[in-house]
Motif scaffolding. Structure first.
Motif, short mmCIF file in Angstrom:
data_model
loop_
_atom_site.label_atom_id
_atom_site.label_comp_id
_atom_site.label_asym_id
_atom_site.label_seq_id
_atom_site.Cartn_x
_atom_site.Cartn_y
_atom_site.Cartn_z
N LEU A 1 0.94 -1.26 0.14
CA LEU A 1 -0.03 -0.18 0.04
C LEU A 1 0.91 1.20 -0.16
O LEU A 1 2.02 1.10 0.41
CB LEU A 1 -0.98 0.21 1.23
N GLN B 1 -3.22 5.28 1.16
CA GLN B 1 -4.03 4.23 1.05
C GLN B 1 -4.31 3.39 2.67
O GLN B 1 -5.28 2.67 2.92
CB GLN B 1 -3.51 2.98 0.12
N ALA B 2 -3.34 3.74 3.44
CA ALA B 2 -3.18 2.93 4.81
C ALA B 2 -4.10 4.07 5.71
O ALA B 2 -4.12 3.78 7.02
CB ALA B 2 -1.88 2.56 5.28
#
Length: 143
Positions: free
Chosen positions: A52, A56-57
């Motif tokens: 990721l 995205q995290a």
């Protein structure tokens, strides 16, 4: 099998993921990351191993994401990581670490991709969706 879940008991996806791990007959190390956040280095490593980006995290909903101005595209990954460590609620959940890999388990059945142990029986998520049938087999969604 040594498994660690970065868990938030207030999150249904996290609870379902934990239950799927237990349905394989494993009691994982459960880290309530809101109370005990990972180090910056550990967080960065998990994000990278999960394939990721830092963006995205990060979790936006129900967090101080907007008020901290983290939606600004000029904010660097290092700044985002610093914010996630300072405000663990910003860490998306649940991250699961197994010898087979690391995943952000959204949806919860993503954990099955890094958990080769067979499921011990049927599993139905809290919302009623069947994930594992009575034969211990993964149920695929019809599209």
């Amino acid at each position: 099998m040594n498994i660690t879940i970065y868990h938030n008991p207030a999150c249904g996806t996290s609870r379902n993921t934990l239950a799927l791990i237990r349905n394989a007959g494993v009691e994982p190390q459960v880290i309530e990351y809101i109370k005990n956040p990972p180090t910056r280095e550990r967080l960065k490593e998990m994000i990278e191993k999960a394939g990721l980006t830092v963006r995205q995290a990060i979790r936006e909903k129900g967090t101080p994401y907007a008020e901290l101005g983290l939606d600004d595209p000029a904010i660097t990954d290092d700044q985002l990581l610093d914010a996630m460590v300072a405000h663990p609620l910003l860490i998306n959940r649940p991250f699961v670490v197994t010898p087979e890999g690391v995943r952000l388990c959204r949806p919860s059945e993503v954990v099955l991709d890094i958990l080769s142990l067979p499921q011990k029986g049927p599993f139905v998520k809290e919302d009623g969706e069947m994930v594992i049938n009575e034969k211990g087999e993964r149920v695929s969604k019809s599209v």
